[in-house]
Design an enzyme around this catalytic site. Structure first.
Site, PDB file in Angstrom:
ATOM      1  CG  ASP A 185      -1.938  -1.096   1.216  1.00 20.40           C
ATOM      2  OD1 ASP A 185      -2.116  -1.736   0.168  1.00 20.40           O
ATOM      3  OD2 ASP A 185      -2.529  -1.359   2.271  1.00 20.40           O
ATOM      4  CG  ASP A 206      -3.013  -4.766  -3.084  1.00 15.25           C
ATOM      5  OD1 ASP A 206      -2.981  -5.370  -4.168  1.00 15.25           O
ATOM      6  OD2 ASP A 206      -3.568  -5.221  -2.067  1.00 15.25           O
ATOM      7  NE  ARG A 269      -4.262  -7.796  -4.630  1.00 13.60           N
ATOM      8  CZ  ARG A 269      -4.210  -8.542  -3.530  1.00 13.60           C
ATOM      9  NH1 ARG A 269      -4.829  -9.715  -3.501  1.00 13.60           N
ATOM     10  NH2 ARG A 269      -3.554  -8.141  -2.468  1.00 13.60           N
TER      11      ARG A 269
END
Ligand SMILES: *[C@@H]1O[C@H](CO)[C@@H](O)[C@H](O)[C@H]1NC(C)=O
Length: 397
Positions: A185, A206, A269
């Site tokens: 993140d 991510d 994703r």
């Protein structure tokens, strides 16, 4: 000679020293020449000039005590509430161990470091599910710009956890020649219109995620798990974009970027059903897994996801084995996304920031609220403040 032009020339003279110091004219793209030789300089450099004429006040942060403040947060705290003139905060070289926030009532801050390898803001926080709160640096205000500075989260528990370097809630936020370093993140690109130009972004899971409406131009993306590099993990995920509704204007667009790394990775994703991500004229190294995209959080709903790869190069750009779902970008939508002016710069905020600009003279600031800003504010009401983030965040990879 018009009055305006004379004022501008005067300002230019006054800034000559600063310009020389910052070496701002040599716009520095941090990419291997091998990767970027595919594209001309002209194509890659959108804002080659430098104008700082609209700066109203300068605050210097220096760890050794030779500035106005030793801590960046103290400099931010000194900016008046509801500020409406550009204030430059210059952060001299050093590693600043601080967790920093630009609160919502302090817009029009320009943050300038001494180079992304020299000025580093770092903190260690992460682990639970309140992901954006852990960020080393969060921007809740609109109208913010940073240049030549690195933001890093050094939270390294035994297993990889959510630990953003930045969380961005503000609209009209830009970063030039900045670094973002984390593992999961890293760049929590939550909400608002954002431009990242010539930046370096490092992470593994991510690590560019959120509901942001953002252009990443000429950035280097390094897929690496930092201190976890010696462990064996599966492929990472570069993006997890969160567009929720078909009417929402957000998405991530990567132009002239270079994707490299020490681990395999998916381009993304999807984090929500209408996730939108485009890679355009970018170099993709062999770390990209052949299927390209992972169904992530929308398994079974790939039908509404929209991702695209346009004119990319490099060993990872072969699309013959890519997943078949998610190809929902219509040509007109793709054109809108690929034009920075129609996608994020509707009200010319990019040129209005005191930063590299195509024009010689700075345009005077207009403080009207565009319909786009209003729309983004409404969207932000669904995600009220950095201290109460209602969304469950993507779990571990
Ligand atoms: C990417 O990260 C790895 C591991 O930290 C490092 O060795 C490499 O130099 C980085 N690549 C770039 C382009 O910075």
């Amino acid at each position: 000679m018009s009055v305006f032009l004379s004022i501008w020339l005067f300002a230019l003279g006054a800034l000559a020293t600063v310009r020389a110091q910052n070496n701002a004219l040599s716009f520095n793209f941090d990419q291997s020449s091998e990767a970027m030789s595919h594209f001309s300089n002209r194509e890659r450099t959108r804002f080659p000039m430098f104008a700082e004429g609209s700066i109203y006040h300068v605050i210097v942060v220096d760890q050794s005590g030779h500035g106005h403040f030793r801590k960046l947060q103290h400099a931010i705290d000194s900016v008046p509430r509801d500020n409406h003139k550009w204030i430059k905060i210059q952060v001299r070289a050093g590693i600043y161990s601080e967790k920093v926030e630009i609160p919502i009532d302090k817009p029009y801050i320009s943050l300038v470091g001494d180079g992304r390898h020299n000025t580093v803001i770092q903190w260690s926080d992460g682990g639970g599910s309140a992901t954006p709160d852990y960020a080393t640096f969060s921007v809740s205000a609109d109208n913010f710009v940073a240049r030549r500075i690195t933001f890093k989260n050094i939270f390294y528990p035994p297993t990889i956890s959510q630990a953003p370097a930045v969380s961005l809630y503000g609209d009209k936020v830009a970063f030039y020649d900045c670094g973002f370093i984390g593992v999961q993140d890293t760049l929590t690109d939550l909400l608002g219109r954002h431009l990242f130009e010539g930046c370096y972004i490092e992470g593994y899971i991510d690590f560019i995620w959120g509901y942001g409406q953002s252009v990443y131009h000429g950035c280097t993306i390094n897929v690496t798990s930092g201190p976890y590099n010696d462990r064996i993990y599966g492929a990472g995920y570069i993006t997890a974009q969160g567009r929720e509704n078909i009417e929402d204007s957000n998405g991530f667009v990567f132009k002239y970027c270079t994707v490299v790394g020490t681990a395999f990775a998916y381009l993304g994703r999807p984090y929500q059903r209408y996730s939108r991500v485009v890679f355009y004229k970018s170099y993709l190294s062999d770390i990209i897994v052949p299927s390209g995209w992972n169904p992530g959080f929308v398994a079974g709903h790939g039908g509404s996801v929209a991702h695209a790869e346009v004119d990319c190069v490099g060993p990872g750009s072969d699309t013959s084995q890519r997943v078949k779902w998610g190809r929902n970008l219509k040509p007109n939508e793709l054109n809108l996304l690929l034009n920075t002016n129609t996608f994020i710069n509707q009200d010319n905020w990019v040129e209005n920031q005191p930063l590299p600009t195509r024009r010689m003279a700075p345009k005077l600031l207009t403080l009207r609220t565009s319909t786009t800003t209003k729309k983004i504010r409404r969207q932000r009401q669904r995600i009220p403040s950095s201290r109460s983030f209602p969304y469950a965040h993507p779990g571990k990879g």
